[in-house]
Write a protein that holds these residues in place. Structure first.
Motif, PDB file in Angstrom:
ATOM      1  N   ARG A  70       0.834  -1.208   0.000  1.00 33.63           N
ATOM      2  CA  ARG A  70       0.000   0.000   0.000  1.00 33.63           C
ATOM      3  C   ARG A  70       0.866   1.254   0.000  1.00 33.63           C
ATOM      4  NH1 ARG A  70      -3.205  -2.874   3.700  1.00 33.63           N
ATOM      5  NH2 ARG A  70      -2.236  -1.787   5.439  1.00 33.63           N
ATOM      6  N   ARG A  71       1.943   1.246   0.816  1.00 34.82           N
ATOM      7  CA  ARG A  71       2.843   2.406   0.844  1.00 34.82           C
ATOM      8  C   ARG A  71       3.513   2.609  -0.510  1.00 34.82           C
ATOM      9  NH1 ARG A  71       4.461   0.404   5.842  1.00 34.82           N
ATOM     10  NH2 ARG A  71       6.344  -0.445   4.891  1.00 34.82           N
ATOM     11  N   LYS A  72       3.912   1.514  -1.154  1.00 36.96           N
ATOM     12  CA  LYS A  72       4.548   1.637  -2.470  1.00 36.96           C
ATOM     13  C   LYS A  72       3.596   2.261  -3.475  1.00 36.96           C
ATOM     14  CE  LYS A  72       7.958  -2.068  -2.574  1.00 36.96           C
ATOM     15  NZ  LYS A  72       8.295  -3.354  -3.223  1.00 36.96           N
ATOM     16  N   ARG A  73       2.332   1.780  -3.477  1.00 30.80           N
ATOM     17  CA  ARG A  73       1.350   2.323  -4.424  1.00 30.80           C
ATOM     18  C   ARG A  73       1.072   3.788  -4.122  1.00 30.80           C
ATOM     19  NH1 ARG A  73      -2.920  -0.982  -3.082  1.00 30.80           N
ATOM     20  NH2 ARG A  73      -1.786  -2.855  -2.575  1.00 30.80           N
ATOM     21  N   ARG A  74       0.965   4.136  -2.836  1.00 36.78           N
ATOM     22  CA  ARG A  74       0.689   5.518  -2.458  1.00 36.78           C
ATOM     23  C   ARG A  74       1.851   6.421  -2.849  1.00 36.78           C
ATOM     24  NH1 ARG A  74       0.996   6.070   3.490  1.00 36.78           N
ATOM     25  NH2 ARG A  74       3.170   6.335   2.928  1.00 36.78           N
ATOM     26  N   ASP A  75       3.077   5.973  -2.593  1.00 39.80           N
ATOM     27  CA  ASP A  75       4.242   6.788  -2.905  1.00 39.80           C
ATOM     28  C   ASP A  75       4.486   6.887  -4.406  1.00 39.80           C
ATOM     29  OD1 ASP A  75       4.578   7.198  -0.232  1.00 39.80           O
ATOM     30  OD2 ASP A  75       6.171   5.714   0.006  1.00 39.80           O
ATOM     31  N   ALA A  76       4.073   5.888  -5.158  1.00 39.10           N
ATOM     32  CA  ALA A  76       4.255   5.937  -6.610  1.00 39.10           C
ATOM     33  C   ALA A  76       3.362   7.019  -7.210  1.00 39.10           C
ATOM     34  CB  ALA A  76       3.937   4.588  -7.225  1.00 39.10           C
ATOM     35  N   ARG A  78       2.281   9.755  -5.585  1.00 36.90           N
ATOM     36  CA  ARG A  78       2.732  11.051  -5.091  1.00 36.90           C
ATOM     37  C   ARG A  78       4.256  11.063  -5.105  1.00 36.90           C
ATOM     38  NH1 ARG A  78       1.845  12.443   1.055  1.00 36.90           N
ATOM     39  NH2 ARG A  78       2.409  10.275   0.956  1.00 36.90           N
ATOM     40  N   ASP A  79       4.827  11.588  -6.174  1.00 35.36           N
ATOM     41  CA  ASP A  79       6.274  11.656  -6.327  1.00 35.36           C
ATOM     42  C   ASP A  79       6.803  12.863  -5.557  1.00 35.36           C
ATOM     43  OD1 ASP A  79       8.850  11.400  -7.083  1.00 35.36           O
ATOM     44  OD2 ASP A  79       8.546  11.923  -9.187  1.00 35.36           O
ATOM     45  N   PRO A  80       7.697  12.666  -4.593  1.00 36.61           N
ATOM     46  CA  PRO A  80       8.160  13.799  -3.792  1.00 36.61           C
ATOM     47  C   PRO A  80       9.013  14.787  -4.590  1.00 36.61           C
ATOM     48  CG  PRO A  80       9.387  11.833  -3.222  1.00 36.61           C
ATOM     49  CD  PRO A  80       8.295  11.415  -4.163  1.00 36.61           C
ATOM     50  N   PHE A  81       9.558  14.383  -5.744  1.00 36.94           N
ATOM     51  CA  PHE A  81      10.412  15.260  -6.529  1.00 36.94           C
ATOM     52  C   PHE A  81       9.673  15.932  -7.679  1.00 36.94           C
ATOM     53  CE2 PHE A  81      13.203  12.010  -4.691  1.00 36.94           C
ATOM     54  CZ  PHE A  81      13.979  12.840  -3.897  1.00 36.94           C
ATOM     55  N   ALA A  82       8.407  15.651  -7.818  1.00 35.01           N
ATOM     56  CA  ALA A  82       7.637  16.254  -8.909  1.00 35.01           C
ATOM     57  C   ALA A  82       7.324  17.715  -8.573  1.00 35.01           C
ATOM     58  CB  ALA A  82       6.344  15.487  -9.119  1.00 35.01           C
ATOM     59  N   MET A  83       7.248  18.508  -9.606  1.00 38.86           N
ATOM     60  CA  MET A  83       6.903  19.915  -9.419  1.00 38.86           C
ATOM     61  C   MET A  83       5.422  20.002  -9.055  1.00 38.86           C
ATOM     62  SD  MET A  83       9.589  21.734  -9.931  1.00 38.86           S
ATOM     63  CE  MET A  83       8.934  23.349 -10.182  1.00 38.86           C
ATOM     64  N   PRO A  84       5.091  20.886  -8.121  1.00 35.49           N
ATOM     65  CA  PRO A  84       3.676  21.010  -7.762  1.00 35.49           C
ATOM     66  C   PRO A  84       2.879  21.581  -8.937  1.00 35.49           C
ATOM     67  CG  PRO A  84       4.996  22.650  -6.613  1.00 35.49           C
ATOM     68  CD  PRO A  84       5.942  21.743  -7.335  1.00 35.49           C
ATOM     69  N   GLU A  85       1.685  21.103  -9.026  1.00 31.72           N
ATOM     70  CA  GLU A  85       0.804  21.567 -10.109  1.00 31.72           C
ATOM     71  C   GLU A  85       0.412  23.014  -9.838  1.00 31.72           C
ATOM     72  OE1 GLU A  85      -1.141  19.657 -12.526  1.00 31.72           O
ATOM     73  OE2 GLU A  85       0.061  17.856 -12.275  1.00 31.72           O
ATOM     74  N   GLN A  86       0.581  23.853 -10.840  1.00 32.73           N
ATOM     75  CA  GLN A  86       0.200  25.268 -10.697  1.00 32.73           C
ATOM     76  C   GLN A  86      -0.809  25.598 -11.800  1.00 32.73           C
ATOM     77  OE1 GLN A  86       3.753  27.583 -10.835  1.00 32.73           O
ATOM     78  NE2 GLN A  86       4.509  26.784  -8.886  1.00 32.73           N
ATOM     79  N   PRO A  87      -1.756  26.395 -11.446  1.00 29.74           N
ATOM     80  CA  PRO A  87      -2.740  26.776 -12.477  1.00 29.74           C
ATOM     81  C   PRO A  87      -2.059  27.629 -13.549  1.00 29.74           C
ATOM     82  CG  PRO A  87      -3.120  28.036 -10.475  1.00 29.74           C
ATOM     83  CD  PRO A  87      -2.045  27.026 -10.170  1.00 29.74           C
ATOM     84  N   PRO A  88      -2.503  27.487 -14.782  1.00 31.71           N
ATOM     85  CA  PRO A  88      -1.906  28.311 -15.844  1.00 31.71           C
ATOM     86  C   PRO A  88      -2.157  29.790 -15.587  1.00 31.71           C
ATOM     87  CG  PRO A  88      -3.824  27.132 -16.646  1.00 31.71           C
ATOM     88  CD  PRO A  88      -3.579  26.643 -15.272  1.00 31.71           C
ATOM     89  N   ARG A  89      -1.104  30.600 -15.813  1.00 32.61           N
ATOM     90  CA  ARG A  89      -1.233  32.031 -15.586  1.00 32.61           C
ATOM     91  C   ARG A  89      -1.579  32.713 -16.923  1.00 32.61           C
ATOM     92  NH1 ARG A  89       4.052  33.212 -12.093  1.00 32.61           N
ATOM     93  NH2 ARG A  89       4.522  34.228 -14.039  1.00 32.61           N
ATOM     94  N   SER A  90      -2.413  33.654 -16.827  1.00 31.86           N
ATOM     95  CA  SER A  90      -2.765  34.406 -18.034  1.00 31.86           C
ATOM     96  C   SER A  90      -1.734  35.504 -18.279  1.00 31.86           C
ATOM     97  CB  SER A  90      -4.164  35.013 -17.913  1.00 31.86           C
ATOM     98  OG  SER A  90      -4.175  35.918 -16.841  1.00 31.86           O
ATOM     99  N   PHE A  91      -1.442  35.779 -19.532  1.00 34.10           N
ATOM    100  CA  PHE A  91      -0.501  36.843 -19.878  1.00 34.10           C
ATOM    101  C   PHE A  91      -1.245  38.158 -19.990  1.00 34.10           C
ATOM    102  CE2 PHE A  91       1.401  32.935 -21.515  1.00 34.10           C
ATOM    103  CZ  PHE A  91       2.601  32.964 -20.843  1.00 34.10           C
ATOM    104  N   GLU A  92      -0.939  39.082 -19.223  1.00 31.17           N
ATOM    105  CA  GLU A  92      -1.651  40.355 -19.266  1.00 31.17           C
ATOM    106  C   GLU A  92      -0.829  41.424 -19.861  1.00 31.17           C
ATOM    107  OE1 GLU A  92      -3.381  41.333 -15.509  1.00 31.17           O
ATOM    108  OE2 GLU A  92      -4.173  39.377 -15.306  1.00 31.17           O
TER     109      GLU A  92
END
Length: 92
Positions: A70-76, A78-92
């Motif tokens: 279960r820990r392996k599946r959970r950790d797979a 959620r990658d600790p080295f992945a960049m956090p998801e950020q919403p796309p920013r609009s160009f103003e």
């Protein structure tokens, strides 16, 4: 048969109380009301106890294995080295 033909009665052995006390505390361990190991009931009880201990150990190994999976599946996911998801920013 005269009195000299018969063996002399054995004298009771004088027990040393100090030795008894020291033997009780320092001697080999003893168990009250223990079943002797040579009887069939003792062998059957030992076999039942051994099977119960094996079954318990196997259950514990299985639980640890499942928790590890279960820990392996959970950790797979959620990658600790992945960049956090950020919403796309609009160009103003």
């Amino acid at each position: 048969m005269n009195g000299s033909d018969q063996p002399a009665p054995e004298k009771p052995v004088k027990r040393d109380r100090l030795f008894e006390v020291l033997f009780k505390f320092l001697g080999p361990p003893t168990v009250d009301n223990a079943v002797q190991g040579t009887s069939a009931a003792a062998r059957d009880g030992w076999k039942r106890d051994l099977e119960a201990r094996k079954r318990y150990s196997e259950e514990q190994r299985r639980k640890k294995r499942e928790a590890r999976e279960r820990r392996k599946r959970r950790d797979a996911v959620r990658d600790p080295f992945a960049m956090p998801e950020q919403p796309p920013r609009s160009f103003e």
